[in-house]
Motif scaffolding. Structure first.
Motif, short mmCIF file in Angstrom:
data_model
loop_
_atom_site.label_atom_id
_atom_site.label_comp_id
_atom_site.label_asym_id
_atom_site.label_seq_id
_atom_site.Cartn_x
_atom_site.Cartn_y
_atom_site.Cartn_z
N ARG A 121 0.84 -1.20 0.00
CA ARG A 121 0.00 0.00 0.00
C ARG A 121 0.87 1.26 0.00
NH1 ARG A 121 -2.93 -1.21 4.07
NH2 ARG A 121 -4.60 -2.12 2.85
N ARG A 125 1.06 4.07 -2.80
CA ARG A 125 0.62 5.41 -2.42
C ARG A 125 1.67 6.48 -2.73
NH1 ARG A 125 -2.12 5.40 2.90
NH2 ARG A 125 -3.77 4.71 1.56
N ARG A 135 -5.76 -4.49 -17.97
CA ARG A 135 -6.94 -3.83 -17.41
C ARG A 135 -7.44 -4.51 -16.12
NH1 ARG A 135 -8.32 0.87 -17.86
NH2 ARG A 135 -10.38 1.52 -18.47
N ASN A 137 -5.70 -5.80 -13.80
CA ASN A 137 -4.92 -5.31 -12.67
C ASN A 137 -5.43 -3.97 -12.19
OD1 ASN A 137 -3.28 -7.53 -12.63
ND2 ASN A 137 -1.50 -6.53 -13.52
N VAL A 138 -5.84 -3.11 -13.10
CA VAL A 138 -6.39 -1.80 -12.71
C VAL A 138 -7.63 -2.01 -11.84
CG1 VAL A 138 -7.49 0.32 -13.53
CG2 VAL A 138 -5.53 -0.61 -14.74
N VAL A 139 -8.51 -2.85 -12.30
CA VAL A 139 -9.75 -3.12 -11.56
C VAL A 139 -9.43 -3.73 -10.20
CG1 VAL A 139 -11.88 -4.48 -11.56
CG2 VAL A 139 -11.13 -3.35 -13.64
N TYR A 140 -8.55 -4.73 -10.18
CA TYR A 140 -8.23 -5.41 -8.93
C TYR A 140 -7.56 -4.47 -7.94
CZ TYR A 140 -6.75 -8.95 -5.68
OH TYR A 140 -6.57 -9.69 -4.54
N LEU A 141 -6.58 -3.73 -8.38
CA LEU A 141 -5.87 -2.81 -7.47
C LEU A 141 -6.78 -1.70 -6.97
CD1 LEU A 141 -2.37 -2.53 -9.19
CD2 LEU A 141 -2.94 -3.69 -7.06
N SER A 142 -7.69 -1.25 -7.81
CA SER A 142 -8.66 -0.23 -7.38
C SER A 142 -9.56 -0.78 -6.28
CB SER A 142 -9.51 0.23 -8.55
OG SER A 142 -8.71 0.84 -9.52
N LYS A 143 -9.92 -2.05 -6.39
CA LYS A 143 -10.78 -2.68 -5.40
C LYS A 143 -10.03 -2.91 -4.08
CE LYS A 143 -12.40 -6.52 -6.85
NZ LYS A 143 -13.10 -7.72 -7.33
N TYR A 145 -7.04 -1.45 -2.99
CA TYR A 145 -6.45 -0.27 -2.37
C TYR A 145 -7.24 0.98 -2.68
CZ TYR A 145 -2.58 -3.42 -1.55
OH TYR A 145 -1.81 -4.47 -1.15
#
Length: 145
Positions: A121, A125, A135, A137-143, A145
């Motif tokens: 994190r 950050r 794409r 990874n974008v969705v997963y990381l947004s969820k 963190y």
């Protein structure tokens, strides 16, 4: 501007091809490319750039499997934060793998998972930008963190 890559990997492996591709891409964009081994060389390379591309988890893997590993991760975190905050170096993390999720999928557990998530994190950050492999990874990381 510098792109810090881990030491050369065999180009037969997927990771080796990825490291080589990132190096070529960064050269095309005008970045100096440095293949670095060890924390001391990592710090020396950081001093040569104001904008730095770093492969994640190549240098900043958050998983500590032992007490000494934990101390080493804390040292990496300290160096990363000092350079990001005090020296105002802009970090671009190229996220090519998610080591915590990969270990959970393969082994079913991660040692010190809470601490590993905390390290990850903070790396994310304090990065100025994240580049991801796809794409999903974008969705997963947004969820997460």
């Amino acid at each position: 501007m510098i792109c810090i890559l881990p030491p050369q990997w065999p180009t037969r492996s997927a990771t080796g091809r990825l490291v080589a591709d990132v190096g070529r891409f960064c050269k095309e964009l005008g970045f100096e490319v440095a293949n670095v081994r060890g924390l001391r060389n990592f710090v020396v390379a950081l001093l040569r750039g104001r904008v730095v591309v770093v492969l994640y988890p190549g240098f900043l893997c958050p998983i500590a499997t032992s007490f000494l590993g934990l101390l080493y991760k804390l040292l990496h975190l300290f160096v990363f934060l000092v350079f990001a905050v005090m020296f105002r170096i802009r970090f671009i993390l190229y996220v090519y793998d998610l080591p915590i999720e990969q270990r959970l999928a393969a082994w079913g557990w991660v040692p010190r998972v809470g601490l590993s998530r905390f390290f990850e994190r903070l790396f994310f950050r304090f990065a100025s930008a994240l580049l991801v492999f796809n794409r999903l990874n974008v969705v997963y990381l947004s969820k997460i963190y």
